[in-house]
Design an enzyme around this catalytic site. Structure first.
Site, PDB file in Angstrom:
ATOM      1  N   SER A   1       0.579  -1.146  -0.110  1.00  0.00           N
ATOM      2  CA  SER A   1       0.013   0.039  -0.158  1.00  0.00           C
ATOM      3  C   SER A   1       0.755   1.460   0.162  1.00  0.00           C
ATOM      4  CB  SER A   1      -0.918   0.099   1.205  1.00  0.00           C
ATOM      5  OG  SER A   1      -1.980  -1.085   1.124  1.00  0.00           O
TER       6      SER A   1
ATOM      7  N   LYS B   1       0.155   3.734  -2.802  1.00  0.00           N
ATOM      8  CA  LYS B   1      -0.877   4.555  -2.645  1.00  0.00           C
ATOM      9  C   LYS B   1      -0.408   6.185  -2.673  1.00  0.00           C
ATOM     10  CE  LYS B   1      -4.419   1.776  -0.748  1.00  0.00           C
ATOM     11  NZ  LYS B   1      -3.862   0.388  -0.205  1.00  0.00           N
TER      12      LYS B   1
ATOM     13  N   SER C   1      -5.894   3.493   4.306  1.00  0.00           N
ATOM     14  CA  SER C   1      -5.440   2.291   3.293  1.00  0.00           C
ATOM     15  C   SER C   1      -6.552   1.874   2.397  1.00  0.00           C
ATOM     16  CB  SER C   1      -4.566   1.353   3.976  1.00  0.00           C
ATOM     17  OG  SER C   1      -3.554   0.867   2.908  1.00  0.00           O
TER      18      SER C   1
END
Length: 509
Positions: free
Chosen positions: A76, A79, A316
């Protein structure tokens, strides 16, 4: 290797020296280098592939580096790239629209022609907002639609998952399908899911009462759950919309379940909304693109992209990230290609990385700590930076860092993105030292053994950076193992102790 060599040349030219361990250290800062070297030498990382880089947040000068140019899975942490490039490409004021349109004609209270529900990809749509669309149509005087209810989800292509996603993650809320017509049943915008609510019966052993929210005819609940204390399991059958609920509970409990085909879920929910508004549709349901030039009868407009980034990064949220990709280009492939036109402006060479999605769920994504810190440094030059940085989790305060680094110099200081997959862990963000210097850092771990607590490694690094310049540097401690030997029989890990998923995905933060 080209990027790595270039980084080394810049470090030397700026007055840095290379340690025997491969770390770059600013002259006079050998203590920091020694401590970071010691953390990365922890026995818990034996056999793992770990990259770490620390840079000045304003000048970009490299303060420490260890294998930071090597590409790996960053989970993640990706991102950071997705949100920054989306803000550059789409703009922080971008909004999504969900519309009711028709090319039919009005005759009193009748709409003669199809009524089209056209999705624009808004992942925050809810049952209430679909109801408000129906109420707006009713308020305009329509009570009968002499035609079909047409659902148009053609804004995005039909590919539900990113390339390289794990098929066995399909039932879980962090791995839902991406659709241009979807809804979120909760305040965290878990798009493409429903809430499964389980209530105990009147007496021990009695059948539990199971419902879904929002109410719909799209999923089928198959429950053997009873009243007791064994715990509840909620599992959607692979490839279907049958949700199996088993076990027992003596208290009301909820769980999220993904659905197959979110457009079908929205169709069912919106049909109920029309019925609740007193609107009759005579022609059934069809799926097709809205006719060109159709008149807009009602519109729902989402929050801005700048606002959406906060729940995306704090929690997230994978599904919000994938909506950014498909909004950029209509599909995963074209969306990534469109976003990649902004990568160079964030210090990333599009030809030196591999990106297949927006969330980092793909096992094919390949990115480096150097690239992540380039994004962090370049982001500071953008007009949207302040709001974007405020959307990052804060150590010991909120988001996926709420339970980490409490009562340390990093608490309330470190603003960083977490990343978690089986065998992968990462942390990348900003930290201000005790001396007042703002740094960016990225640590990415691949091939880590989860029982060795990879997050503890990241926290020790962040705390050490936050402590730099203070009177006493924190003592470097090794990470305790959670089991004594790999051969030991595996037992289920309590949810709050899992490190293979983000805590927000399983409701432990």
């Amino acid at each position: 290797m080209k990027f790595r060599v270039l980084g080394a040349v810049v470090a030397v030219a700026a007055g840095f020296s290379l340690t025997s361990s491969g770390g770059a250290v600013a002259v006079g800062n050998e203590a920091l280098t020694a401590d970071l070297d010691a953390i990365l030498a922890d026995n818990a990382l034996k056999g793992a592939d770990v990259g770490l880089v620390v840079r000045d947040a304003n000048s970009g000068e490299v303060i420490y580096t260890r294998q930071s140019g090597r590409r790996s899975q960053v989970a993640s942490n990706l991102k950071l790239l997705t949100t920054t490039t989306a803000l550059d490409l789409l703009g922080p004021d971008h909004r999504w629209k969900t519309e009711l349109v028709s090319s039919g004609t009005r005759s009193g209270a009748a709409l003669n022609g199809d009524l089209v529900l056209r999705g624009g990809g808004d992942p925050t749509m809810s049952r209430l907002r679909y109801q408000q669309l129906a109420d707006t149509l009713k308020a305009s005087g329509v009570t009968t639609v002499n035609g079909a209810l047409v659902v148009d989800d053609t804004k995005f292509d039909a590919t539900p998952y990113g390339t390289g996603w794990a098929w066995d993650d399909e039932p879980y809320s962090y791995s839902a399908e991406t659709s241009a017509l979807t809804l979120s049943p909760d305040a965290k915008f878990s798009a493409g899911t429903v809430v499964v609510r389980v209530k105990p019966g009147a007496a021990a052993g009695a059948p539990a009462v199971v419902t879904t929210e929002p109410a719909n005819d799209h999923v089928q609940v198959v429950s053997t759950a009873t009243t007791g204390n064994a715990g509840i399991s909620v599992q959607r059958e692979h490839g279907t919309n049958r949700i199996f609920v088993s076990g027992s509970t003596s208290v009301e409990t909820t769980a999220l379940s993904t659905v197959k085909d979110p457009t079908g879920l929205v169709t069912s929910v919106f049909q109920k909304a029309l019925q609740a508004s007193g609107i009759t549709v005579t022609g059934g349901v069809k799926r097709q693109k809205a006719p060109a030039g159709a008149a807009v009868l009602a519109t729902d407009t989402s929050m801005t992209l700048g606002e959406l980034v906060k729940p995306l990064l704090k929690d997230s949220n994978n599904m919000l990230a994938e909506v950014l990709v498909k909004t950029a280009g209509g599909s995963f492939t074209n969306g990534v290609n469109q976003l990649s036109t902004k990568w160079a402006g964030l210090g990333v060479d599009p030809n030196a990385v591999e990106v297949f999605d927006g969330s980092g769920m793909s096992r094919l994504d390949q990115f480096s700590p150097d690239d992540l810190t380039s994004v962090l440094v370049k982001a500071k030059t953008k007009p949207w930076f302040a709001a974007w940085q405020a959307s990052l989790p804060v150590a010991g305060v909120d988001g996926t860092l709420v339970n980490r680094m409490k009562n340390t110099p990093a608490a309330g200081n470190v603003k960083a993105k977490t990343g978690s997959l089986s065998g992968v862990s990462g942390l990348s963000g900003y930290v201000t030292t005790q001396a007042g210097r703002e740094l960016v850092f990225s640590v990415v771990q691949n091939n880590v053994l989860l029982f060795n607590s990879p997050r503890a490694i990241e926290d020790r690094i962040a705390v050490r950076l936050a402590s730099e310049g203070g009177a006493v540097a924190p003592q470097v401690q090794s990470v305790p193992q959670q089991r004594k030997a790999p051969a030991q029989e595996r037992t289920p890990v309590p949810a709050k102790e899992r490190v293979d998923v983000e805590c927000s995905w399983i409701g432990t933060c």
